[in-house]
Motif scaffolding. Structure first.
Motif, mmCIF file in Angstrom:
data_model
loop_
_atom_site.group_PDB
_atom_site.id
_atom_site.type_symbol
_atom_site.label_atom_id
_atom_site.label_comp_id
_atom_site.label_asym_id
_atom_site.label_seq_id
_atom_site.Cartn_x
_atom_site.Cartn_y
_atom_site.Cartn_z
ATOM 1 N N ARG A 144 -17.676 -12.926 -63.058
ATOM 2 C CA ARG A 144 -18.157 -12.484 -64.366
ATOM 3 C C ARG A 144 -18.937 -13.601 -65.071
ATOM 4 O O ARG A 144 -18.475 -14.733 -65.122
ATOM 5 C CB ARG A 144 -16.975 -12.108 -65.271
ATOM 6 N N GLY A 194 -16.962 -15.129 -67.755
ATOM 7 C CA GLY A 194 -15.676 -15.688 -67.361
ATOM 8 C C GLY A 194 -15.327 -16.988 -68.067
ATOM 9 O O GLY A 194 -14.249 -17.104 -68.655
ATOM 10 N N PRO A 195 -16.214 -17.979 -68.015
ATOM 11 C CA PRO A 195 -15.869 -19.248 -68.663
ATOM 12 C C PRO A 195 -15.520 -19.092 -70.150
ATOM 13 O O PRO A 195 -14.590 -19.724 -70.640
ATOM 14 C CB PRO A 195 -17.135 -20.090 -68.457
ATOM 15 N N LYS A 204 -14.211 -16.499 -71.551
ATOM 16 C CA LYS A 204 -12.941 -15.791 -71.719
ATOM 17 C C LYS A 204 -11.746 -16.652 -71.322
ATOM 18 O O LYS A 204 -10.679 -16.533 -71.906
ATOM 19 C CB LYS A 204 -12.963 -14.474 -70.935
ATOM 20 N N VAL A 205 -11.906 -17.497 -70.325
ATOM 21 C CA VAL A 205 -10.745 -18.290 -69.909
ATOM 22 C C VAL A 205 -10.545 -19.539 -70.767
ATOM 23 O O VAL A 205 -9.497 -20.174 -70.671
ATOM 24 C CB VAL A 205 -10.817 -18.702 -68.419
ATOM 25 N N THR A 206 -11.530 -19.866 -71.568
ATOM 26 C CA THR A 206 -11.358 -21.041 -72.433
ATOM 27 C C THR A 206 -11.045 -20.656 -73.868
ATOM 28 O O THR A 206 -10.804 -21.527 -74.706
ATOM 29 C CB THR A 206 -12.639 -21.902 -72.459
ATOM 30 N N GLY A 207 -11.052 -19.372 -74.157
ATOM 31 C CA GLY A 207 -10.810 -18.941 -75.537
ATOM 32 C C GLY A 207 -12.060 -19.013 -76.404
ATOM 33 O O GLY A 207 -11.991 -18.805 -77.608
ATOM 34 N N ALA A 263 -14.715 -17.059 -76.186
ATOM 35 C CA ALA A 263 -15.287 -15.742 -76.467
ATOM 36 C C ALA A 263 -14.763 -15.249 -77.821
ATOM 37 O O ALA A 263 -13.561 -15.198 -78.036
ATOM 38 C CB ALA A 263 -14.901 -14.765 -75.362
#
Lengths: 334, 743, 200
Positions: B11, B14-15, B17-20, B22
């Motif tokens: 995605r 992705g980066p 979303k996984v780091t908060g 977004a």
């Protein structure tokens, strides 16, 4: 959420004095019940006294055997303490099945004993509820009561006690140590839970401001083979439809000692004393188990959506006793 | 030719979303932000007799309290599915216009304060006295007054579908299965509760909205407030799940806008989890009955499918239950009907697999019963009856059902199954397996879809369309589509969405998102590519001068002769020489006409193995296999995830999810995630998903049929059929609670 | 060293103190006795290695303090009542629910959020694995999932899939990425790079 004042207590005496002199105050430990209920408006405290700094988190072996569990010990710490796993596996299992990892890292043992019911009518802050607003009636009696209790109920309240670990503790005759405005005292855990009767809003024999400081579990050889089974719709992260703490001592094929308690079906963590009485001395057979289970559930009071629990609880008891046979402490010739 | 499309790339978001990093709607920071809280009706019917805001007004930090007494009057809302591209209120009723209360949870006041906590607390201080009227909130209460609906879905669909002579055929059938089923209501419970932040600037309104369709939010708020569309802008970057609950535009969106105008500051309105049970629709309580007549050798001769459900006082809403049962199997005599009870709930709405998650459960459970009755393998019964044409005699735009069934059977190990119920045991558990066919309609009633592509002279591109990312992977898939259309490497393309100032597309609902948006994006990207190819062949200085554009291709940003890859140049070289700092092209796609002569279904097959503890009544899924034929798969990684998610929704639907009204109070029994049970990690078995690839030249240019719903459809039936196989017990109610399953 | 590793030792060494993101001179004592409220009071919160002094009413949850006062919006509000796990953060290295924690009770403790997990631009192995395994869709529960997943490996109870599933069941994913979440955790476990200290 209503406005809150906050006090961080450094000593037990200070905490007790503060709460006992402020009528709308409460202790704040893990917060998993208290913060939730204040936010819902169900708990109407104005002052929370933070007791997390009090030195009450130790888990110690008692000199004469048995265990003293500090009231502020977190569920996960107790569940994974070596002496708990070894001496009281049923306590460890009940704790691990009792909540998510996050909640178990927060929730304390004292708080767990005092947790409030999950009845949706109690929690909705709107429906008539004798526990929340004494005298308004019980909405669950003729309402949605699938999750509700069938043992220890009254016509004023049928909410199920939600704790898992308390089921194990009542089975093991734990005692609750408190310090209150009138001093220290020791309450046998079965007395700690009051049946709803006409006063479902009174759940414990505690004075306002009386603080649980520890739970002591007596030395109990039978508990070494104890087992906690929990049955629920979801595989995890849910309260019990029914749960069973079972432990057996068997000598020459006969039951010499038994501990049996139920969760999910009682208004209190339910010690199955009728069943226990019938099992002691009986042959450790499926027939004995079934008869004892039937005797215990004979007293069930059923409502529209929870009637199935009478049969379910009996089957769960038999299952629990069956499985406890595997881990039972056996003596004599088998 | 395609290189990016069809690749399982990670995605693009992705980066973030996984780091908060977004940001979701309630996380937008604006200066002078204020916070709104809704006061919801506690009665299901009646009127607000007295509303005392005195204590609330006196609470610290309160800026305003709006009630029906002071809320401006709005235009009348008229329900229409958001895919249609017009204003799309979730119901034909806007609260707080009068003192009337139609359902519990209906907003009766809105409090605005300077902090979240203060707004919530002040809301609890608003004292409302109701004059309560009798209410109907369950089918049982309104059964006697049930009526046959004429049209459903805001008038888009007829409520009755009939061909042949059902009654005669049924009477003459050699074998009949006739069974009734009951379904508790379902709630979406996206983990992000609905939220809207509204801010006004010089008479223009900007809304940050947690929505599956920014365009629908814009159209709806503009219509209700009587504003030109050009003055309403809706922005949404990330949405924390929708599942249908954010497909329509609910009152809180417009309430936030009104509150912001009233206080002259930005207003953030986040609904609480409890309020989400009464604020964004639900899948209605329903009953369905399906009678099947068949020959002894397993040919269907008659079907009669009826649905009875409860709707709101103001809309004839029912999930259409017969879109698949009417056409999946060849059956000359068919009747589908929808009956409704008017009740005191909000208007129900789309919930994942709308209509068919339940309708196909009924169909595929009945087919399993028929197979058992006839002693025919359930899979073979499906293959034997699968229709070659739809209910109107049109051939499928693309099929794939039999391939899905066969491939799924192979993956699952269906062959050699002992059909005898209660024939496998593992300790306390009985083991059973079950299967079901799956199908879901492909909707084509959206308006023209638009996108825009821009290429810079350095060879990087921005492609835009006004959609929004709520977990489908649209940002990723459209980056792939744009890269292929332009002939650029993925890394050179950024797909931008989430703003109504961008070219507009419709709400991403009904599995239509990927197909319609990819069509517009593909059109824009290829138009831009063609424009630059045309520039090249016309440019005397280009190595491609004079070439036939049909012989030219673009790969990795280089325009070449297909037959002579050495002859060509890059976009950058072409553009710089021609003094083009950038180049831009719009693209649009208009769907085929509604009477397009094709059957439009997406097909799949579901298989499940369950373990049932017959003494306790617990059912646990042990493994699940789904094979689907969704046309072209833009990104198999994200598509697979969406299908796995849908299948696990089916598991929740089958075993856990249900809500019931307490008719005395007219309120839902469950209003939290502790009471309304959705699957947790431990409920989810390993899930195998595979695709049957097929080409569809009808539905849209890339042949994408969508994966949002089909994953869920049929799962509950496969699980229920497996429960029957394990236990011999047929559970005809969802969810299959312990008390229904235990011996 | 990533931010969360900094914060693990921060309160032992004298943290840098910021007041509304401005440096101030001195640190407050770790957990001073105090009575306060219901009006706001300065609360010193050590988050991801930095101490921030923010004016908070005692009723403000740790989650709202992070999201509304510190603009750390990675931790999500899904239910605000302890039933979804989207707000999972670490307090003193243990995973807890920020929605049921009052911010004021976290004074003197180390709070770690998803924003403190990556080492600068370098993602934590669990973050990378979540992307590779497509262990999320909408992304709203993801911060909580990852904070739980990293803690799970640290706790050492991720030997079997059943253990992972049970231990992750306090984090609801409505998109139901559960199998992929388990795959991501397995991947990090098997590479031996899990836990709090993986990238230190």
């Amino acid at each position: 959420m209503r406005p809150l004042s906050y006090r961080r207590a450094a000593e037990i005496g200070e905490a007790v004095a503060t709460v006992s002199t402020e009528p709308t105050s409460a202790f704040l430990a893990g917060g998993t019940t208290e913060v939730d209920l204040v936010r819902l408006g169900v708990a109407r405290h104005d002052l929370l006294v933070d007791i997390n700094d009090l030195p009450l988190a130790d888990i110690e072996n008692l000199p004469g055997g048995g265990l003293r569990i500090g009231a502020l010990a977190r569920m996960n710490d107790v569940a994974r303490a070596a002496q708990v796993v070894e001496m009281y596996p049923g306590i460890a299992q009940a704790l691990l099945l009792g909540a998510s990892e996050q909640l178990r890292n927060m929730a304390t043992m004292g708080g767990n004993l005092c947790q409030r019911v999950r009845c949706a009518y109690f929690r909705d802050n709107v429906s008539p509820c004798n526990k929340r607003e004494p005298g308004t009636g019980c909405s669950a009696l003729d309402g949605q009561n699938r999750g509700h209790a069938i043992l220890g109920t009254s016509e004023h309240c049928i909410a199920t006690h939600p704790s898992d670990v308390a089921v194990a503790l009542v089975a093991f005759d734990a005692v609750v140590h408190t310090i209150g405005p009138s001093g220290a005292r020791i309450i046998p855990i079965e007395n700690f839970y009051l049946l709803p009767g006409r006063t479902p809003h009174i759940e414990h024999p505690l004075e306002h401001g009386e603080l649980i400081v520890a739970i002591e579990v007596p030395p109990l050889p039978v508990a070494r083979g104890s087992l906690y089974l929990k049955f629920r719709d979801r595989q995890s992260y849910e309260f019990a439809l029914v749960s069973v703490l079972s432990a057996l001592l068997v000598q020459d094929g006969r039951i010499t000692e038994v501990r049996l308690a139920l969760g999910g079906v009682g208004t209190t963590p339910w010690r199955a004393r009728r069943a226990e009485a019938q099992l002691v001395g009986a042959p450790a057979t499926a027939g004995s188990f079934a008869a004892a289970a039937a005797a215990e559930l004979d007293a069930a009071v059923l409502h529209e959506h929870n009637a199935f629990k009478q049969e379910l609880a009996q089957r769960a008891i038999v299952r629990g006793l069956d499985q406890a046979m595997v881990s039972a402490v056996h003596g004599g010739a088998r | 030719m395609s290189s990016a499309i069809g690749s399982p790339i990670d995605r693009v978001d992705g980066p973030q979303k996984v780091t908060g990093a977004a940001r979701y709607t309630a996380e937008i920071v604006l200066p002078h932000m204020t916070y709104a809280a809704v006061v919801a009706a506690t009665v299901a019917s009646g009127r607000v007799a007295v509303i005392d805001t005195g204590r609330a007004r006196g609470a610290e930090g309160v800026l305003a309290i709006l009630t029906h007494e002071d809320l401006p009057k709005l235009a009348e809302p008229h329900l229409l599915p958001s895919l249609a591209g017009a204003a799309a209120p979730g119901q034909s009723f806007f609260p707080m216009q009068k003192d009337v209360v139609h359902y519990a949870g209906q907003p009766v006041a809105l409090v605005v304060a300077d902090s979240h906590e203060r707004a919530q607390y002040a809301a609890s201080l608003v004292e409302v006295t109701y004059e309560r009227a009798p209410s109907i909130t369950t089918i049982d209460e309104g059964r006697d007054a049930a009526y046959e609906a004429e049209r459903l879905f805001g008038g888009l669909l007829p409520a009755r579908d009939e061909r042949g002579d059902v009654d005669t055929a049924m009477a003459e059938a050699e074998v009949r299965v006739d069974v009734a089923y009951r379904f508790a209501a379902n709630h979406h419970n996206a983990i992000e509760p609905a939220a809207t932040t509204a801010v006004w600037d010089d008479g223009r309104l900007t809304i940050y909205d947690s929505t599956q369709g920014i365009r629908a939010s814009q159209l709806t708020v503009a219509q209700l407030l009587g504003m030109p569309l050009s003055d309403v802008r809706v922005i949404t970057h990330f949405v924390g799940g929708g599942f249908g609950s954010k497909a329509m535009v609910w009152p809180h969106v417009t309430l936030a806008a009104l509150a912001a105008r009233h206080v002259g500051r930005p207003v953030k309105l986040s609904l609480t989890r409890q309020q989400m049970f009464t604020s964004a629709g639900h899948r209605e309580e329903q009953e369905q009955q399906l009678a099947i007549g068949a020959t002894r050798d397993g040919r269907l001769t008659a079907m009669h499918h009826e649905k009875l459900s409860i709707t709101s006082p103001f809309d004839d809403w029912a999930e259409p239950a017969t879109g698949v049962s009417s056409q999946l199997y060849a059956c000359p005599n068919y009747r589908g009907e929808h009956r409704l009870v008017r009740g005191n709930t909000m208007t129900p709405t789309f919930t994942r697999g709308p209509g068919e998650a339940v309708g196909v459960f009924v169909l595929e459970t009945a087919m399993d019963e028929l197979a058992h009755e006839l002693g025919i393998d359930p899979l073979e019964l499906r293959v034997r009856n699968h229709a070659a044409v739809d209910g109107h005699g049109n051939p499928w735009s693309s099929d794939g059902l039999e391939e899905c069934l066969r491939h799924g059977a192979e993956l699952f190990g269906w062959a050699g199954r002992n059909p005898v119920p209660r024939s496998r045991r593992d300790g306390d558990w009985l083991i059973g397996t079950g299967m079901a066919a799956a199908a879901y309609p492909v909707p084509l009633f959206m308006p023209t879809q638009r996108a825009r592509a821009r290429l810079y002279a350095d060879g990087s591109a921005v492609v835009q369309a006004g959609t929004q990312e709520f977990g489908t992977g649209v940002l990723t898939a459209m980056t792939q589509v744009a890269a292929d259309g332009l002939g650029l490497p993925l890394g050179s393309v950024r797909f931008e969405a989430g703003d109504t100032d961008l070219p507009n597309v419709s709400s991403a609902v009904g599995s239509a998102g990927a197909g319609m948006i990819s069509a517009a994006v593909h059109a824009a990207a290829t138009a831009l590519r063609d424009q630059l190819v045309a520039t090249a062949v016309a440019d005397a200085d280009s190595p491609l001068h004079g070439a036939d554009p049909a012989t030219i291709e673009v790969r990795e940003g280089r325009i070449t002769q297909r037959e002579y890859p050495g002859v060509g140049e890059t976009y950058g070289e072409l553009m710089q020489r021609n003094r083009l700092a950038d180049a831009e092209a719009p693209g649009s796609w208009t769907p085929p006409p509604l009477d397009t002569p094709h059957g439009l279904l997406t097909f799949g097959a579901q298989f499940a193995e369950v373990a049932v503890d017959p003494e306790i009544g617990l059912v646990r899924a042990r493994r699940m296999v789904g094979v689907f034929a969704p046309g072209r798969v833009l990104n198999p990684k994200t598509a697979r995830s969406q299908l796995v998610g849908g299948m696990l929704w089916g598991l929740g639907q089958a075993l856990l999810e249900g809500n019931r009204m307490d008719p005395r109070h007219g309120r839902w029994g469950a209003t939290s995630l502790g009471e309304y049970l959705v699957p947790v990690n431990a409920d989810a078995p390993e899930v195998t998903v595979d695709f049957v690839e097929l080409t569809d030249t009808v539905v849209n240019p890339l042949g994408v049929k969508g994966v949002g719903e089909i994953g869920q459809v049929g799962v509950a039936a496969a699980i229920g059929n497996a429960v029957f196989h394990a236990t011999g017990r047929r559970v005809r109610e969802l969810p299959m609670a312990a008390e229904l399953v235990m011996d | 060293m990533p931010a969360w590793a900094v914060q693990l030792i921060a309160h032992h060494v004298r943290p840098k103190i910021m007041h509304n993101d401005q440096f101030v001179a001195t640190a407050p004592p770790d957990r001073p006795p105090l009575t306060s409220g219901p009006s706001s009071l300065p609360v010193a919160l050590t988050v991801n290695g930095s101490t921030h002094v923010v004016d908070l009413e005692p009723r403000v949850s740790l989650l709202d303090a992070l999201r509304e006062h510190l603009d750390l919006t990675g931790s999500k509000k899904g239910c605000d009542q302890g039933t979804c796990g989207a707000c999972t953060v670490w307090v003193d290295g243990r995973r807890v629910l920020a929605c049921l924690s009052l911010a004021v009770t976290c004074e003197g403790r180390s709070v770690t959020t998803i924003e403190g997990l990556a080492a600068g631009e370098e993602l934590h192995p669990m973050q990378r694995a979540f992307i590779e395994c497509d262990a999320f869709q909408c992304g709203y529960c993801t911060a909580g999932q990852i904070m739980s997943a990293v803690a799970l490996l640290e706790e050492g109870n991720a030997t079997t899939d059943a253990e992972i599933a049970e231990s992750m069941s306090g984090n609801i994913c409505r998109c139901a990425a559960y199998p992929n979440i388990r795959a991501a955790i397995r991947e990090v476990r098997d590479a031996g790079e899990g836990g709090h200290r993986a990238t230190a």
